[in-house]
Design a protein around this motif. Structure first.
Motif, PDB file in Angstrom:
ATOM      1  N   LEU A   1      11.055   2.216   4.002  1.00  0.00           N
ATOM      2  CA  LEU A   1      11.170   2.254   5.454  1.00  0.00           C
ATOM      3  C   LEU A   1      10.655   3.579   6.033  1.00  0.00           C
ATOM      4  O   LEU A   1       9.867   3.595   6.996  1.00  0.00           O
ATOM      5  CB  LEU A   1      12.628   2.034   5.857  1.00  0.00           C
ATOM      6  CG  LEU A   1      12.890   1.439   7.235  1.00  0.00           C
ATOM      7  CD1 LEU A   1      12.118   0.165   7.447  1.00  0.00           C
ATOM      8  CD2 LEU A   1      14.382   1.188   7.417  1.00  0.00           C
ATOM      9  N   LEU A   2      11.093   4.710   5.450  1.00  0.00           N
ATOM     10  CA  LEU A   2      10.653   6.013   5.956  1.00  0.00           C
ATOM     11  C   LEU A   2       9.152   6.182   5.771  1.00  0.00           C
ATOM     12  O   LEU A   2       8.438   6.569   6.709  1.00  0.00           O
ATOM     13  CB  LEU A   2      11.406   7.130   5.238  1.00  0.00           C
ATOM     14  CG  LEU A   2      10.914   8.553   5.546  1.00  0.00           C
ATOM     15  CD1 LEU A   2      11.109   8.875   7.025  1.00  0.00           C
ATOM     16  CD2 LEU A   2      11.630   9.574   4.655  1.00  0.00           C
ATOM     17  N   GLU A   3       8.674   5.902   4.540  1.00  0.00           N
ATOM     18  CA  GLU A   3       7.257   6.076   4.252  1.00  0.00           C
ATOM     19  C   GLU A   3       6.391   5.175   5.137  1.00  0.00           C
ATOM     20  O   GLU A   3       5.317   5.581   5.610  1.00  0.00           O
ATOM     21  CB  GLU A   3       6.977   5.763   2.778  1.00  0.00           C
ATOM     22  CG  GLU A   3       7.677   6.691   1.802  1.00  0.00           C
ATOM     23  CD  GLU A   3       9.029   6.147   1.360  1.00  0.00           C
ATOM     24  OE1 GLU A   3       9.665   5.439   2.171  1.00  0.00           O
ATOM     25  OE2 GLU A   3       9.437   6.425   0.211  1.00  0.00           O
ATOM     26  N   TYR A   4       6.854   3.962   5.361  1.00  0.00           N
ATOM     27  CA  TYR A   4       6.126   3.018   6.220  1.00  0.00           C
ATOM     28  C   TYR A   4       6.035   3.573   7.633  1.00  0.00           C
ATOM     29  O   TYR A   4       4.983   3.531   8.274  1.00  0.00           O
ATOM     30  CB  TYR A   4       6.854   1.674   6.214  1.00  0.00           C
ATOM     31  CG  TYR A   4       6.146   0.569   6.968  1.00  0.00           C
ATOM     32  CD1 TYR A   4       5.277  -0.293   6.311  1.00  0.00           C
ATOM     33  CD2 TYR A   4       6.375   0.387   8.329  1.00  0.00           C
ATOM     34  CE1 TYR A   4       4.633  -1.324   7.004  1.00  0.00           C
ATOM     35  CE2 TYR A   4       5.740  -0.634   9.028  1.00  0.00           C
ATOM     36  CZ  TYR A   4       4.877  -1.490   8.363  1.00  0.00           C
ATOM     37  OH  TYR A   4       4.245  -2.499   9.047  1.00  0.00           O
TER      38      TYR A   4
ATOM     39  N   VAL B   1       6.358   6.793   8.743  1.00  0.00           N
ATOM     40  CA  VAL B   1       5.593   8.037   8.921  1.00  0.00           C
ATOM     41  C   VAL B   1       4.108   7.847   8.635  1.00  0.00           C
ATOM     42  O   VAL B   1       3.295   8.698   8.989  1.00  0.00           O
ATOM     43  CB  VAL B   1       6.156   9.160   8.023  1.00  0.00           C
ATOM     44  CG1 VAL B   1       7.588   9.470   8.386  1.00  0.00           C
ATOM     45  CG2 VAL B   1       6.034   8.805   6.547  1.00  0.00           C
ATOM     46  N   SER B   2       3.739   6.725   7.977  1.00  0.00           N
ATOM     47  CA  SER B   2       2.318   6.502   7.693  1.00  0.00           C
ATOM     48  C   SER B   2       1.591   5.846   8.865  1.00  0.00           C
ATOM     49  O   SER B   2       0.378   5.658   8.808  1.00  0.00           O
ATOM     50  CB  SER B   2       2.154   5.635   6.442  1.00  0.00           C
ATOM     51  OG  SER B   2       2.656   4.334   6.669  1.00  0.00           O
TER      52      SER B   2
ATOM     53  N   ARG C   1       0.828  -1.206   0.000  1.00  0.00           N
ATOM     54  CA  ARG C   1       0.000   0.000   0.000  1.00  0.00           C
ATOM     55  C   ARG C   1       0.867   1.264   0.000  1.00  0.00           C
ATOM     56  O   ARG C   1       0.626   2.211  -0.757  1.00  0.00           O
ATOM     57  CB  ARG C   1      -0.910   0.008   1.228  1.00  0.00           C
ATOM     58  CG  ARG C   1      -1.820   1.228   1.306  1.00  0.00           C
ATOM     59  CD  ARG C   1      -2.473   1.350   2.651  1.00  0.00           C
ATOM     60  NE  ARG C   1      -1.499   1.551   3.721  1.00  0.00           N
ATOM     61  CZ  ARG C   1      -0.884   2.707   3.961  1.00  0.00           C
ATOM     62  NH1 ARG C   1      -1.108   3.758   3.186  1.00  0.00           N
ATOM     63  NH2 ARG C   1      -0.021   2.816   4.952  1.00  0.00           N
ATOM     64  N   VAL C   2       1.892   1.286   0.851  1.00  0.00           N
ATOM     65  CA  VAL C   2       2.768   2.449   0.935  1.00  0.00           C
ATOM     66  C   VAL C   2       3.523   2.654  -0.377  1.00  0.00           C
ATOM     67  O   VAL C   2       3.658   3.782  -0.869  1.00  0.00           O
ATOM     68  CB  VAL C   2       3.752   2.286   2.112  1.00  0.00           C
ATOM     69  CG1 VAL C   2       4.845   3.349   2.051  1.00  0.00           C
ATOM     70  CG2 VAL C   2       3.009   2.369   3.439  1.00  0.00           C
ATOM     71  N   ALA C   3       3.997   1.551  -0.973  1.00  0.00           N
ATOM     72  CA  ALA C   3       4.725   1.656  -2.238  1.00  0.00           C
ATOM     73  C   ALA C   3       3.840   2.246  -3.336  1.00  0.00           C
ATOM     74  O   ALA C   3       4.286   3.086  -4.126  1.00  0.00           O
ATOM     75  CB  ALA C   3       5.255   0.286  -2.655  1.00  0.00           C
ATOM     76  N   ARG C   4       2.600   1.824  -3.371  1.00  0.00           N
ATOM     77  CA  ARG C   4       1.660   2.368  -4.362  1.00  0.00           C
ATOM     78  C   ARG C   4       1.392   3.840  -4.098  1.00  0.00           C
ATOM     79  O   ARG C   4       1.377   4.669  -5.016  1.00  0.00           O
ATOM     80  CB  ARG C   4       0.347   1.595  -4.325  1.00  0.00           C
ATOM     81  CG  ARG C   4       0.413   0.175  -4.884  1.00  0.00           C
ATOM     82  CD  ARG C   4      -0.909  -0.536  -4.679  1.00  0.00           C
ATOM     83  NE  ARG C   4      -1.996   0.218  -5.267  1.00  0.00           N
ATOM     84  CZ  ARG C   4      -3.234   0.276  -4.741  1.00  0.00           C
ATOM     85  NH1 ARG C   4      -3.509  -0.337  -3.597  1.00  0.00           N
ATOM     86  NH2 ARG C   4      -4.169   0.958  -5.340  1.00  0.00           N
ATOM     87  N   ALA C   5       1.153   4.171  -2.814  1.00  0.00           N
ATOM     88  CA  ALA C   5       0.816   5.547  -2.467  1.00  0.00           C
ATOM     89  C   ALA C   5       1.953   6.502  -2.793  1.00  0.00           C
ATOM     90  O   ALA C   5       1.711   7.670  -3.147  1.00  0.00           O
ATOM     91  CB  ALA C   5       0.479   5.628  -0.975  1.00  0.00           C
ATOM     92  N   CYS C   6       3.174   6.025  -2.706  1.00  0.00           N
ATOM     93  CA  CYS C   6       4.343   6.887  -2.942  1.00  0.00           C
ATOM     94  C   CYS C   6       4.812   6.859  -4.384  1.00  0.00           C
ATOM     95  O   CYS C   6       5.877   7.395  -4.707  1.00  0.00           O
ATOM     96  CB  CYS C   6       5.484   6.480  -2.013  1.00  0.00           C
ATOM     97  SG  CYS C   6       5.068   6.710  -0.264  1.00  0.00           S
ATOM     98  N   GLY C   7       4.066   6.199  -5.253  1.00  0.00           N
ATOM     99  CA  GLY C   7       4.400   6.212  -6.673  1.00  0.00           C
ATOM    100  C   GLY C   7       5.504   5.265  -7.079  1.00  0.00           C
ATOM    101  O   GLY C   7       6.075   5.421  -8.160  1.00  0.00           O
TER     102      GLY C   7
ATOM    103  N   ALA D   1      -3.290   7.692   1.923  1.00  0.00           N
ATOM    104  CA  ALA D   1      -3.551   6.344   1.391  1.00  0.00           C
ATOM    105  C   ALA D   1      -4.036   5.427   2.499  1.00  0.00           C
ATOM    106  O   ALA D   1      -4.924   4.587   2.293  1.00  0.00           O
ATOM    107  CB  ALA D   1      -2.290   5.769   0.747  1.00  0.00           C
ATOM    108  N   ALA D   2      -3.444   5.559   3.699  1.00  0.00           N
ATOM    109  CA  ALA D   2      -3.872   4.727   4.832  1.00  0.00           C
ATOM    110  C   ALA D   2      -5.307   5.053   5.200  1.00  0.00           C
ATOM    111  O   ALA D   2      -6.112   4.160   5.493  1.00  0.00           O
ATOM    112  CB  ALA D   2      -2.954   4.959   6.023  1.00  0.00           C
TER     113      ALA D   2
END
Length: 401
Positions: free
Chosen positions: A308-311, A313-314, A290-296, A396-397
């Motif tokens: 790791l960072l996006e995961y 902070v989400s 989900r995070v990978a999709r949300a971040c493009g 996205a979450a």
């Protein structure tokens, strides 16, 4: 002896000479059935590996019954009570795992052997009667083979559906942290995957047949890649896969899944050290995708270390709403959100972003400028870039939560 009312009309289509010729062959049925089961069918590839009781009892009994029905004048096995017997035997052979081609060839060889006996028994003056019986025999074989094939395939489909549901049930139990009554205790490492195929299509756009084909291809690709029957809980958009006793994805897993589900397939893996860790591993794998999709991020195999960072902070916190609100000015402008997501996913490479979006680089620059004007975020600043990534992840979450 009381006459069976079903006998009426059986012999109506045959001449007395044909009936007499068939009657002379009937005493040879037992011997012929035994010879078929022990010798004639042995020429079929795979037949010799069947259990002795199946060959000497089941198949011989079916051959004997079929020949008697024909020689006594049953109208080519067309009566429902005659076909039911063969349909039941076909379902039994399907349950035992006998290949359909092997089953059908036994009927073909059986008809050929019966024709040989008829031909050898017929006197020179009985050629017309022999021709009648030949036509009746061809018709009988056609009808019986049709009924046998239909019954076999129906039973096979039911067995496949039952086996698939058992696997889904086992996967569901493990993902929920429960134990399936038919499943052994899962002890040791387990690999848990989350696969995302494509965005769910609007109602009516994807037919049930297309979804079933996609799931069959995906399940087959997973089984082949891991070399075992994987426990998958999939739908048209993807789902989870549990592989007990495995702690590493095979090298060609992503390629195999893309061949089955399309180039936009995404995949993430997480390891569970024991059965009780499986639900948490499943949540982690889902979140990584989900995070990978949300971040493009481009479609592919995603690892926790990649996001790791996006995961981090989400994850929900007191600041989540305020972070998500940073992108509120872009609501109603999906092209700007897509550009921001893609640009960050392409490591802020404007030309790479332009290629993905099929735009001119100048158009990308114009959109990025407009994003910065509306949000106040400076995408050249590491801090603001991190905030933009966090905002995309939190939104996205919220959308999937």
């Amino acid at each position: 002896m009381r006459e069976d009312p079903r006998d009426h009309g059986r012999l109506a289509g045959l001449s007395p000479a044909a009936v007499a010729l068939a009657a002379r062959c009937e005493p040879k049925v037992n011997e012929l059935a035994r010879r078929m089961a022990r010798e004639v069918f042995e020429q079929l590839r795979g037949y010799s590996g069947l259990p002795a009781d199946v060959k000497d009892v089941e198949i011989a009994a079916t051959a004997r019954h079929a020949m008697r029905l024909f020689l006594r004048g049953t109208d080519a096995g067309a009566a429902p009570y005659a076909l039911e017997y063969f349909q039941e035997r076909a379902a039994q052979r399907a349950e035992e795992g006998m290949p359909l081609h092997l089953l059908l060839r036994t009927y073909g060889l059986g008809a050929r052997e019966l024709w040989r006996v008829l031909r050898e028994t017929a006197a020179p003056e009985e050629q017309d009667a022999l021709a009648e019986l030949a036509e009746a025999l061809f018709t009988a074989e056609d009808r019986v083979v049709g009924a046998v094939t239909e019954s076999y395939l129906d039973e096979q489909a039911a067995l496949v559906a039952e086996r698939q549901e058992q696997r889904r049930s086992r996967a569901r139990a493990l993902l929920e942290g429960a134990r399936h009554p038919d499943d052994p205790v899962v002890d040791g490492p387990t690999l848990v995957l989350y696969a995302h195929f494509i965005e769910p299509a609007p109602s009516g756009e994807r037919s049930p047949v297309a979804v079933r084909r996609l799931l069959r291809r995906a399940q087959t690709a997973l089984d082949r890649a891991f070399g075992t029957e994987t426990l998958a809980l999939l739908d048209g958009g993807g789902g989870h896969v549990v592989v007990p006793g495995c702690d590493e994805a095979p090298p060609r897993l992503l390629d195999a899944l893309r061949e089955a589900a399309g180039p936009e397939a995404r995949l993430a893996c997480a390891r569970a050290q024991s059965a009780q860790d499986i639900p948490a591993a499943a949540r982690q794998a889902t979140e990584v995708v989900r995070v990978a999709r949300a971040c493009g991020r481009p479609a592919g195999l995603h690892r926790l270390d990649d996001v790791l960072l996006e995961y981090h902070v989400s994850r929900p916190s007191d600041a989540s709403d305020r972070i998500a609100a940073l992108l509120t000015p872009l609501d109603g402008r999906p092209e700007l959100l897509q550009t921001l997501r893609t640009h960050l996913g392409q490591r802020q490479d404007r030309r790479a972003t332009a290629r993905v979006l099929r735009l001119h680089p100048n158009s990308v620059d114009n959109r990025l400028t407009r994003i910065q004007e509306l949000t106040g975020l400076d995408l050249g600043s590491p801090r603001d870039t991190a905030l933009a990534l966090a905002a995309l992840s939190v939104r996205a979450a919220d959308a999937t939560g």
